[in-house]
Write an enzyme that holds these catalytic residues in place. Structure first.
Site, PDB file in Angstrom:
ATOM      1  N   SER A 143       0.688  -1.243  -0.070  1.00  0.00           N
ATOM      2  CA  SER A 143       0.032   0.125   0.055  1.00  0.00           C
ATOM      3  C   SER A 143       0.643   1.139   0.121  1.00  0.00           C
ATOM      4  O   SER A 143       1.598   1.403  -0.928  1.00  0.00           O
ATOM      5  CB  SER A 143      -1.046  -0.088   1.176  1.00  0.00           C
ATOM      6  OG  SER A 143      -1.859   0.951   1.036  1.00  0.00           O
ATOM      7  N   ASP A 297     -10.093  -3.477  -4.855  1.00  0.00           N
ATOM      8  CA  ASP A 297      -9.027  -2.446  -4.489  1.00  0.00           C
ATOM      9  C   ASP A 297      -9.003  -0.937  -5.515  1.00  0.00           C
ATOM     10  O   ASP A 297      -8.686  -1.328  -6.526  1.00  0.00           O
ATOM     11  CB  ASP A 297      -7.639  -2.962  -4.409  1.00  0.00           C
ATOM     12  CG  ASP A 297      -6.652  -2.348  -3.874  1.00  0.00           C
ATOM     13  OD1 ASP A 297      -6.941  -1.123  -3.376  1.00  0.00           O
ATOM     14  OD2 ASP A 297      -5.606  -2.504  -3.766  1.00  0.00           O
ATOM     15  N   HIS A 327      -8.235  -4.832  -1.018  1.00  0.00           N
ATOM     16  CA  HIS A 327      -6.955  -4.255  -0.272  1.00  0.00           C
ATOM     17  C   HIS A 327      -6.674  -4.550   0.883  1.00  0.00           C
ATOM     18  O   HIS A 327      -7.448  -4.570   1.898  1.00  0.00           O
ATOM     19  CB  HIS A 327      -7.213  -2.669  -0.478  1.00  0.00           C
ATOM     20  CG  HIS A 327      -5.878  -1.816  -0.245  1.00  0.00           C
ATOM     21  ND1 HIS A 327      -5.054  -1.621  -1.128  1.00  0.00           N
ATOM     22  CD2 HIS A 327      -5.556  -1.279   1.005  1.00  0.00           C
ATOM     23  CE1 HIS A 327      -3.928  -0.907  -0.514  1.00  0.00           C
ATOM     24  NE2 HIS A 327      -4.211  -0.747   0.753  1.00  0.00           N
TER      25      HIS A 327
END
Length: 357
Positions: A143, A297, A327
């Site tokens: 991320s 995501d 995600h």
């Protein structure tokens, strides 16, 4: 957390921070790894040293946690578990970095912390102190950490003081661009759990400033100044995404806004914050790259576009797209939130690192 903010009790990121603090675990060694909290280049890190004997020098991996540049900690149970698994699975030395966080610190503080740790670690005397092979070092992150890993890998290539070259980079559902927050993945997944579109917009804007006007402009995709509109081609999903990822959406170029925000907060146009803005020439010398994207995501298309641009620049790329994942899925490898998909994705990452590092 937004309620706390609306009531004027605290900044919403500070409220979320309380949750991540509750996840903290002390550095605890086990039969496979010795775990210590220490500092490298004056930045706090959690260090994982394998106990298993090694035939020669070990592999080394520098890891950057996710959390939107605002949250997270190398000592969170989920990150401790993840980096521990990588260290014992690869018999590798793993350095997990605790960089400074927004809203107290804005770009480039986060980048500078992870960069200085990586640069420090890559010095030959430091590598030999830890028994790490200078030809087998990798950066990785998920991320916001994937964003930092991509930015670090690019910057190292331009730093004349760094003699050691990275062997690989692994980017786990990375956030890579600030220019177009209306990609098909943002449209399709805007209300998906873990990371909604409004949360991602919030994270991006907080990375640069507390000023809500940047967040509002990002939410309407009108934050890029006219003089930077030539950069849209670097994130043009109509040419960079495979057909099946376009999901039948029709491309419309973002409409440039005023110049004021970019003058105040130039960071959002900086490739160190948005690695997809790097030129093809800058991408060419990058090391073999692993990119994981997840179907559900908002950041799915960032990773897919970067994989495509790297491939076009001649970089060896493995792009795994998890059609059943969301995600943050790899975080769910610690009970009580055991998820089979999290284990599968982590095992796949370790397998790729084992083959390429």
């Amino acid at each position: 957390s937004q309620l706390a903010e609306q009531l004027g009790l605290m900044h919403s990121m500070e409220a979320l921070m309380i949750i991540t603090t509750a996840e903290y675990v002390e550095p605890k060694s086990d039969e496979n790894v010795t775990v210590t909290d220490t500092e490298l280049s004056n930045v706090p890190v959690r260090l994982f040293m394998p106990r298993k004997a090694s035939d020669g020098l070990r592999r080394g991996l520098v890891y950057f946690h996710g959390g939107g540049w605002c949250l997270g900690h190398a000592g969170m149970k989920s990150y401790d578990r993840l980096t521990r698994r990588i260290a014992s699975g690869l018999n590798a030395v793993v350095v997990s970095v605790n960089y400074r966080l927004a809203p107290q610190h804005h770009f480039p503080a986060q980048f500078e912390d992870v960069y200085s740790v990586t640069k420090f670690f890559l010095q030959s005397h430091v590598l030999s102190q830890y028994g790490v092979d200078p030809d087998r070092v990798c950066v990785a992150g998920d991320s916001a950490g994937g964003n930092l890993a991509a930015a670090v890998a690019q910057q190292l290539l331009e730093d004349p003081e760094v003699k050691t070259k990275l062997r690989a980079q692994a980017l786990i559902y990375p956030a890579l661009q600030t220019l177009d927050l209306d990609l098909p993945s943002y449209r399709d997944n805007k209300h998906e759990p873990i990371l909604t579109k409004s949360m991602m917009t919030r994270f991006w804007s907080e990375y640069f400033t507390r000023d809500p006007s940047l967040r509002e402009a990002m939410a309407s995709n009108s934050h890029v100044p006219p003089e930077s509109s030539h950069l849209f081609q670097l994130v043009n999903w109509s040419s960079l995404l495979p057909e099946e990822m376009k999901k039948g959406h029709v491309y419309t170029s973002p409409v440039p806004g005023g110049s004021e925000l970019a003058q105040k907060y130039p960071g959002f146009l900086d490739p160190r914050a948005a690695p997809l803005l790097a030129s093809d020439a800058r991408l060419r010398p990058l090391p073999p790259t692993y990119v994981l994207t997840c179907e559900y995501d908002v950041l799915r298309d960032d990773g897919a576009m970067y994989a495509q641009r790297l491939r076009a620049a001649g970089v060896p790329v493995t792009h795994d797209h998890a059609k059943d994942a969301f995600h943050g899925a790899m975080m769910f490898v610690s009970s009580p939130l055991e998820l089979a998909v999290g284990h599968r994705l982590l095992n796949r990452l370790i397998e790729w690192l084992d083959e390429n590092l």
